[in-house]
Design a protein around this motif. Structure first.
Motif, PDB file in Angstrom:
ATOM      1  N   LEU A 171       2.800  17.411 -10.773  1.00  0.00           N
ATOM      2  CA  LEU A 171       1.571  18.024 -10.244  1.00  0.00           C
ATOM      3  C   LEU A 171       0.867  17.012  -9.358  1.00  0.00           C
ATOM      4  N   PRO A 172       1.326  16.846  -8.097  1.00  0.00           N
ATOM      5  CA  PRO A 172       0.712  15.861  -7.202  1.00  0.00           C
ATOM      6  C   PRO A 172      -0.672  16.305  -6.749  1.00  0.00           C
ATOM      7  N   GLY A 173      -1.627  15.380  -6.752  1.00  0.00           N
ATOM      8  CA  GLY A 173      -2.975  15.684  -6.302  1.00  0.00           C
ATOM      9  C   GLY A 173      -3.055  15.808  -4.793  1.00  0.00           C
ATOM     10  N   GLU A 220       1.161  13.840 -13.372  1.00  0.00           N
ATOM     11  CA  GLU A 220       0.035  14.375 -12.614  1.00  0.00           C
ATOM     12  C   GLU A 220      -0.695  13.240 -11.912  1.00  0.00           C
ATOM     13  N   THR A 221      -1.162  13.492 -10.688  1.00  0.00           N
ATOM     14  CA  THR A 221      -1.969  12.504  -9.960  1.00  0.00           C
ATOM     15  C   THR A 221      -3.243  13.176  -9.460  1.00  0.00           C
ATOM     16  N   ALA A 222      -4.265  12.369  -9.285  1.00  0.00           N
ATOM     17  CA  ALA A 222      -5.544  12.900  -8.790  1.00  0.00           C
ATOM     18  C   ALA A 222      -6.440  11.755  -8.361  1.00  0.00           C
ATOM     19  N   ASN A 223      -7.360  12.047  -7.447  1.00  0.00           N
ATOM     20  CA  ASN A 223      -8.423  11.107  -7.089  1.00  0.00           C
ATOM     21  C   ASN A 223      -9.549  11.253  -8.115  1.00  0.00           C
ATOM     22  N   VAL A 270       0.860  -1.178   0.000  1.00  0.00           N
ATOM     23  CA  VAL A 270       0.000   0.000   0.000  1.00  0.00           C
ATOM     24  C   VAL A 270       0.900   1.232   0.000  1.00  0.00           C
ATOM     25  N   VAL A 271       0.820   2.021  -1.068  1.00  0.00           N
ATOM     26  CA  VAL A 271       1.735   3.165  -1.222  1.00  0.00           C
ATOM     27  C   VAL A 271       0.948   4.393  -1.668  1.00  0.00           C
ATOM     28  N   ASN A 272       1.626   5.533  -1.554  1.00  0.00           N
ATOM     29  CA  ASN A 272       1.102   6.808  -2.044  1.00  0.00           C
ATOM     30  C   ASN A 272       1.873   7.179  -3.309  1.00  0.00           C
ATOM     31  N   LEU A 273       1.156   7.345  -4.422  1.00  0.00           N
ATOM     32  CA  LEU A 273       1.840   7.633  -5.692  1.00  0.00           C
ATOM     33  C   LEU A 273       2.631   8.935  -5.634  1.00  0.00           C
ATOM     34  N   ASN A 274       2.154   9.893  -4.849  1.00  0.00           N
ATOM     35  CA  ASN A 274       2.889  11.163  -4.744  1.00  0.00           C
ATOM     36  C   ASN A 274       4.297  10.945  -4.195  1.00  0.00           C
ATOM     37  N   LYS A 275       4.414  10.018  -3.243  1.00  0.00           N
ATOM     38  CA  LYS A 275       5.736   9.749  -2.654  1.00  0.00           C
ATOM     39  C   LYS A 275       6.654   9.097  -3.685  1.00  0.00           C
TER      40      LYS A 275
END
Length: 585
Positions: free
Chosen positions: A312-314, A351-354, A285-290
């Protein structure tokens, strides 16, 4: 016989003459009686005919303004003969007040000679208070100078005919309404069917593509498995031979080349196994921004200084469960591909986003389960791809690079990693407009929930404004238009920029409150359309949408920074909120 006495012969002559005169008088009397009888019978027949035909006669003396009114005509209005005076003033009071002007206008036109016949349909007031319809016809008699001195004519009761005509008119209107309703129902049914068939065709095409990829994946996995066994044999025997003492140098050198080739082949088989989703993974389980932050320093060195990397991290990004090493490999593969598409330099945007993928999106994309996802989008400002290239882009060994400059497994590997992680990967590209790869990974409950609780729920207040919707993809246009209409908006639709301008000009008298347009379209793009439309309608607000991420569009120069933008895919609620936000902004 005395002098002066009448002679007998003369008397006989006179008597005979008298008898002839009497006989003639008797004949005349008989003929008069016959004529009188015929006239009486004719008058009776005329009276019966006029009575049966609801026809009455009148005779208007223009010099005295007296008007003879047939008793039958009086009776048709419920009056006895002596109850109506034969004068125009008395007769005029029976004409319906709303029809007096029309009756007088038609009469004056005939008397002046501009109309050959006095004819008018008008209403009359019956003694019982009801209204009757009459058709009046008359002809003026004129003196030697053409001056009218008398008008004679008839009035025919057409009340029943009017009733039937009105009933027929109502029936016709009712029938037209039924036909129109049925036509509209059939039209909707047909549209539901331009739409279900189109969606089914799209679904079938995507399903065939997915099945083809699955088949290719199984084939690749089988080949990789067998090839690995061969490599183990070749590489193992090579190492054993290299361990023999006294081996000549030139033989050792050749064996080392074989060993290196086996190592490279092993990497290829590993990529094939990844594509076929048979590679052993260690998901976390990870955070894509990291992950993106950790790779931030490495990517510029990998792709060169002439490519600007923008991250561009969400905000409040949800968690995903993936193999971090494999995901890093996906990002590297896509970044290297982007660099190759920008030989003169450019910009790479990560770029990341929910996001939430709804039922409509899932129906158009086989294999997608509706729900919450984390999106990873990697965009470049390179040359872009044609449709025929995009169709094969994830297939193993497919490459557009020169011989010796690529294995054709980079994107196939990305596809396998994403699918093995339970996600989906799509490509958006147009020649000359760069490329965006969008990856959707299932969002894990946890950190992402805090963001969801503070997000907008349900639909915003309904609207009544007019929206000009411009989208070249029919299925997307139908869903979008349906959502807006359900929210109360009036929607004008167009498939491209040129058609949108034509639609706007057809509705010159209607205010267009919002232009909702795709950015990339044939004929005329969204930005050019907005510029042309705003020149004619400066008060219209503009909302752009696209499958490309907003920042990628801005960095490529397609849109100005600050433009209202909505990224595909969007949920109906998300669309409704964004439209309301732009209209109220």
């Amino acid at each position: 016989m005395k002098h002066g006495d009448v002679k007998e012969g003369d008397l006989k002559i006179e008597l005979a003459a008298l008898r002839r005169r009497v006989a003639r008088l008797e004949r005349l009397e008989a003929e008069w009686r016959k004529t009188e009888k015929a006239l009486r019978e004719s008058e009776e027949r005329y009276a019966l005919a006029t009575s049966a035909g609801h026809v009455g006669t009148w005779d208007w003396n223009l010099e005295t303004n007296e008007i003879y009114i047939d008793p039958n005509l009086k009776a048709m209005l419920g009056y006895k003969d002596n109850e109506i005076r034969n004068h125009l003033d008395d007769w005029g009071r029976f004409v319906h007040p709303d029809d007096v002007e029309e009756v007088m206008r038609k009469a004056e036109a005939h008397l002046k000679g501009s109309a050959p016949l006095y004819e008018v349909a008008h209403r009359m007031l019956h003694k019982d208070g009801s209204v009757r319809w009459f058709l009046a016809r008359g002809t003026a008699m004129r003196d030697g100078n053409g001056k009218p001195y008398r008008v004679v004519g008839t009035d025919t009761d057409i009340t029943e005919r009017k009733r039937v005509e009105e009933e027929l008119r109502r029936h016709r209107e009712h029938l037209e309404e039924l036909v129109e309703a049925r036509t509209a129902e059939l039209r909707k049914t047909n549209e539901r069917l331009q739409r279900e068939i189109a969606e089914r065709k799209q679904t079938e095409e995507q399903l065939l593509w997915s099945q083809k990829m699955e088949t290719v994946g199984r084939l690749a996995g089988g080949i990789a498995h067998d090839f690995n066994n061969l490599l183990v044999t070749i590489q193992g025997n090579t190492e054993l031979v290299m361990m023999e003492p006294g081996l000549e140098e030139w033989v050792r050198n050749r064996l080392e080349e074989v060993f290196k080739a086996c190592s490279r082949a092993a990497k290829l088989t590993q990529q094939l196994l990844t594509f076929s989703r048979r590679q052993i993974v260690e998901p976390k389980v990870v955070n894509l921004n990291k992950i993106i932050l950790d790779m931030g320093k490495m990517l510029p060195r990998l792709i060169g200084e002439d490519v600007e990397v923008v991250s561009l991290p969400g905000e409040a990004l949800g968690m995903v469960k993936v193999d971090p090493g494999q995901l890093e490999q996906v990002i590297v593969n896509l970044a290297v591909n982007a660099r190759d598409a920008m030989p003169q330099g450019g910009r790479l945007t990560i770029e990341t986003a929910n996001v939430t993928l709804d039922e409509g999106y899932a129906r158009q994309h086989p294999g997608v389960t509706p729900g919450g996802y984390v999106m990873l989008a990697i965009s470049d400002t390179g040359a872009g791809m044609a449709d025929e290239v995009k169709e094969h882009i994830f297939e193993p060994f497919f490459t557009t690079k020169d011989v010796g400059k690529g294995t054709g497994l980079g994107l196939a590997t990305c596809y396998g990693i994403v699918k093995q992680s339970g996600g989906n990967i799509w490509v958006y590209s147009e020649p000359g407009l760069g490329t965006t790869f969008k990856i959707y990974l299932p969002r894990i409950d946890g950190q992402g929930e805090a963001m969801e609780r503070h997000s907008r729920e349900g639909y915003p207040p309904r609207g009544s404004e007019t929206v000009l919707l411009v989208e070249d993809e029919l299925s997307v246009r139908n869903v979008t238009a349906g959502t807006l209409r359900a929210q109360g908006y009036t929607v004008l639709e167009a498939s491209d920029g040129k058609e949108a301008l034509a639609v706007a000009r057809q509705h010159r008298d209607r205010r267009i409150d919002l232009l909702l347009t795709d950015v990339v379209m044939p004929q005329m793009g969204g930005r050019a359309l907005a510029e042309r439309l705003l020149a004619e309608r400066p008060d219209t607000k503009v909302l752009f949408f696209s499958g490309y991420p907003g920042e990628a569009i801005v960095h490529h120069g397609v849109l100005d920074r600050g433009s209202a933008f909505l990224q595909k895919p969007f949920s109906p609620a998300g669309l409704a909120w964004k439209v309301r936000e732009v209209l109220d902004g």
